[in-house]
Every structure is written in C-alpha cells, then in structure tokens.
Enzyme design. Structure first.
Site, PDB file in Angstrom:
ATOM      1  N   GLU A 134      37.047  39.281 -12.275  1.00  0.00           N
ATOM      2  CA  GLU A 134      37.176  38.976 -11.159  1.00  0.00           C
ATOM      3  C   GLU A 134      37.914  39.514 -11.088  1.00  0.00           C
ATOM      4  O   GLU A 134      39.402  39.366  -9.256  1.00  0.00           O
ATOM      5  CB  GLU A 134      36.817  37.998 -11.103  1.00  0.00           C
ATOM      6  CG  GLU A 134      35.210  37.523 -11.163  1.00  0.00           C
ATOM      7  CD  GLU A 134      34.956  37.931 -12.504  1.00  0.00           C
ATOM      8  OE1 GLU A 134      33.547  38.438 -12.973  1.00  0.00           O
ATOM      9  OE2 GLU A 134      35.196  38.149 -13.920  1.00  0.00           O
ATOM     10  N   HIS A 192      26.619  28.524 -13.739  1.00  0.00           N
ATOM     11  CA  HIS A 192      26.150  29.014 -12.311  1.00  0.00           C
ATOM     12  C   HIS A 192      25.349  27.651 -11.350  1.00  0.00           C
ATOM     13  O   HIS A 192      25.079  28.431 -10.457  1.00  0.00           O
ATOM     14  CB  HIS A 192      24.868  29.818 -12.939  1.00  0.00           C
ATOM     15  CG  HIS A 192      24.906  30.659 -13.837  1.00  0.00           C
ATOM     16  ND1 HIS A 192      24.824  30.547 -15.137  1.00  0.00           N
ATOM     17  CD2 HIS A 192      25.177  32.247 -13.031  1.00  0.00           C
ATOM     18  CE1 HIS A 192      25.585  32.487 -15.124  1.00  0.00           C
ATOM     19  NE2 HIS A 192      25.259  32.722 -14.509  1.00  0.00           N
TER      20      HIS A 192
END
Length: 384
Positions: free
Chosen positions: A118, A188
């Site tokens: 990322e 998540h």
C-alpha cells in the site's frame, strides 16, 4: 505403501462387526441428542432506500454500487487520456469487481496491477500525479490503508504547501472499500475516516448509494486536491437504483438534507444514512417527532453551515457512525455545533457510534450502531 496399507486396514475395520456396532450406537445417540442447528446469518442492520431516478443527466440504467463505480471509472478513462488505474488485482476486475472490463477496454498501460504494498501504491500515485497525469489508486480494503499513512499525510497532503504551489499531486484519488459488511471482523470492517480528517490538504468523501457514488467519485477525480474516496462495501451489491450512464458531478463539501424536520437533526454518512432514515420514520410513527436527516457526504472539509443551520432550527443533534466513539468524526461535529449553536441546544448532543474495541466478528450485531440504539438515544434527547 504404509499409508495405503493403513487405509486398507481402516476400510477393513469399518466393515467389521465391531465397527458396525459403533456406527449403530452413534446413529442412536444422534437421534437422542439433536445436532446443533446451522447458525443462521442475521439480516442486515439497515434497509437500503434508493433515491428517485434523476432526470437531469440523461439516460439512466439500473446499477448496484460497484457497477456505478465501474461506470464512473470508465467515464474518467474515456475523458482523460492521462488517467490510469492501479492497485492490487485491479487488472482482472478487483476483488469487488469495480474495475471489471476496464483493462480490456483501455489497455494494460492504463489499468494495471501493483505489488501488494500500500505504501508503494500511494507513493507511485503521488509521482504519477506530480508528473501531470490523473492517478486513481485502489487500496483493496480501507483496513489496509495504514501502511500508506505516511505517504498520504506527510507527502500527498503537504506536497503543494511545501513547494509553495510549484508542484502538487492534486490529480490523485485513492479509492478503498470501507465499513462493516456483516462478516468482515477486525481486518475487513473498519471505518478509518477520522484518522485522515485530522490532516489538512486532503479531501475525504463517503457516498450512501450508487447514484451518489458515481457523481462524487467523478468530482474527486476532477478535483485539484488529493482525495480519499471510501466506498461502503456492504452496499456494493445490496444497493441498487437508477444511475445516469453519462458522466455527471455532485459537488464536494456539500451535505444533503434528505428529509426536513423540526425537532431533531440526524447526521450520518455512508451506510449509516439508511439507518438514521429508518430512525426518523420510527420517531415520527412512535413519538410524533419530526426529524431532519442529513447525509454529510464529504468528511473533510465538511459542510458546517448546513448542519449548524439545521441544529439552530431543531435544537437537538444526533450523530451516528460505525467507527469507534472516542476520536470519531462525530466528536468534531459535536464540538463545532456546541461552539456555534450552544444557545440553541435543547439537549446534550448525542453520539451513537461503534464501541471502543476492535471490530468483532460474531458480535458484530451488538457492535454496530443500529436503528434501535439510535432510536433509544433520540428518545432520551426528546425527554431530556
């Protein structure tokens, strides 16, 4: 050979009289003691309410949220030949299918995969934007945006300021699936918007529906400031409505009053908007209370004028979001409203949010700020 011999011996044992007796006893026991029922997945904590089909932007088509995102990205790539899309697995369509078909249509030089990094994704996007192209980066889940935190808050947000506006990365947009989904657990399900709201130089946007998502995403892509666009992943397939096929824009930093009212102001964003719309209906039916419902849409810079104007009228404010209570963006809204509307308040401002714990898995129904928690807080405000 030893393993094969073991399997043959096992078959022989199962065929023996002793094994048959064991199986019969096991069958009898299973009849005497019922097996536990398969756990049933509980219903969603909200009911999606589509907006009326718009007429101002031409032909519409029924789309869910991820299809409206795809449509927006398609429009952006078609309009701007410098625009590129990159991230983990975006070339085949992404885990949520938001980029499906775009690589085939625009080529591997404009829609391409990145390593699972990322920090590298955002750093690369900053470079692309500084060079003058339009960079659309995808972080596969908002929960994993934190390795890129330094790149976002120390590089992207400050690039224009530190160079005296000689250079900027305003053409950078970062997309990320966001919020609870019913079974995402601690890695998540997070809603990290408040982490970035403390950082001047970026914009943060969260839509409530497919119609809103397309118009707001196109505005982010065209905005001359780096933007983070969080997409409520529980709505990717659950939210379906009529969306214009052609490109259109919804202004950033403008909240939307979805329902006018006189007694209480309800503020939320993303999925939680649909929760407070249900709460408003419950309050009217059960208490005779008139609620004004506001979708904030842009978290940074947020629309203080619309919210404060509403609170001056109603005298009460309830803010709800999925992120934990402490340090959540409801705190900033509450503080600003208290400063601007203190003499108009009829009751303490109420924040109905997630708990100050990691996001749980099986206990998600108890963690999320559902309509019953919001309704209870509203009732207490009315009776204050």
């Amino acid at each position: 050979m030893a393993a094969a011999g073991g399997r043959l011996a096992l078959r022989g044992a199962l065929g023996s009289g002793a094994a048959v007796a064991v199986r019969r006893r096991a069958g009898l026991w299973s009849r005497l003691t019922p097996l536990p029922a398969t756990p049933r997945r509980s219903a969603a904590h909200f009911a999606f309410q589509p907006d009326p089909a718009p007429s101002a932007y031409g032909q519409t088509q029924k789309m869910n949220l991820f299809q409206s995102i795809t449509s927006a990205l398609d429009n952006a790539l078609a309009k701007d030949p410098t625009a590129v899309i990159f991230g983990e697995d975006v070339a085949f369509g992404g885990v949520f299918r938001c980029t499906v078909g775009l690589r085939d249509k625009y080529g591997k030089d404009r829609v391409f995969n990145t390593p699972l990094c990322e920090q590298g994704i955002v750093g690369f996007g900053i470079g692309v934007a500084v060079a003058g192209a339009t960079a659309i980066a995808e972080i596969q889940f908002a929960d994993y945006i934190f390795p890129a935190f330094d790149q976002i808050v120390n590089e992207a947000a400050k690039y224009r300021y530190r160079s005296g506006d000689l250079f900027n990365c305003g053409n950078l947009t970062i997309r990320a699936p966001w919020g609870c989904v019913g079974h995402g657990a601690l890695y998540h399900s997070q809603s990290p918007e408040a982490f970035f709201a403390h950082c001047p130089g970026i914009k943060i946007v969260i839509p409530r529906s497919p119609l809103q998502a397309k118009g707001l995403l196109l505005s982010c892509i065209e905005d001359k400031n780096p933007c983070i666009f969080f997409e409520p992943k529980i709505l990717y397939r659950a939210a379906v409505e009529q969306v214009p096929v052609e490109p259109y824009n919804i202004p950033l930093s403008q909240a939307e009053v979805l329902q006018t009212g006189s007694d209480v102001t309800l503020v939320a964003w993303g999925t939680q908007v649909h929760v407070i719309k249900e709460v408003a209906a419950m309050a009217q039916e059960k208490l005779g209370v008139s609620c004004e419902v506001i979708d904030l849409r842009t978290i940074l810079p947020w629309d203080t004028e619309t919210v404060c104007k509403s609170v001056v009228k109603t005298g009460r404010l309830l803010i709800s979001h999925e992120a934990p209570l402490t340090g959540g963006f409801a705190s900033e809204i509450s503080s600003t409203v208290q400063e601007e509307c203190f003499l108009n308040l009829e009751a303490p401002i109420s924040r109905v949010c997630g708990y100050d714990t990691p996001f749980p898995h099986i206990f998600e129904p108890f963690y999320i700020p559902d309509k019953w928690k919001c309704y209870d807080a509203l009732r207490k405000m009315i009776n204050y």
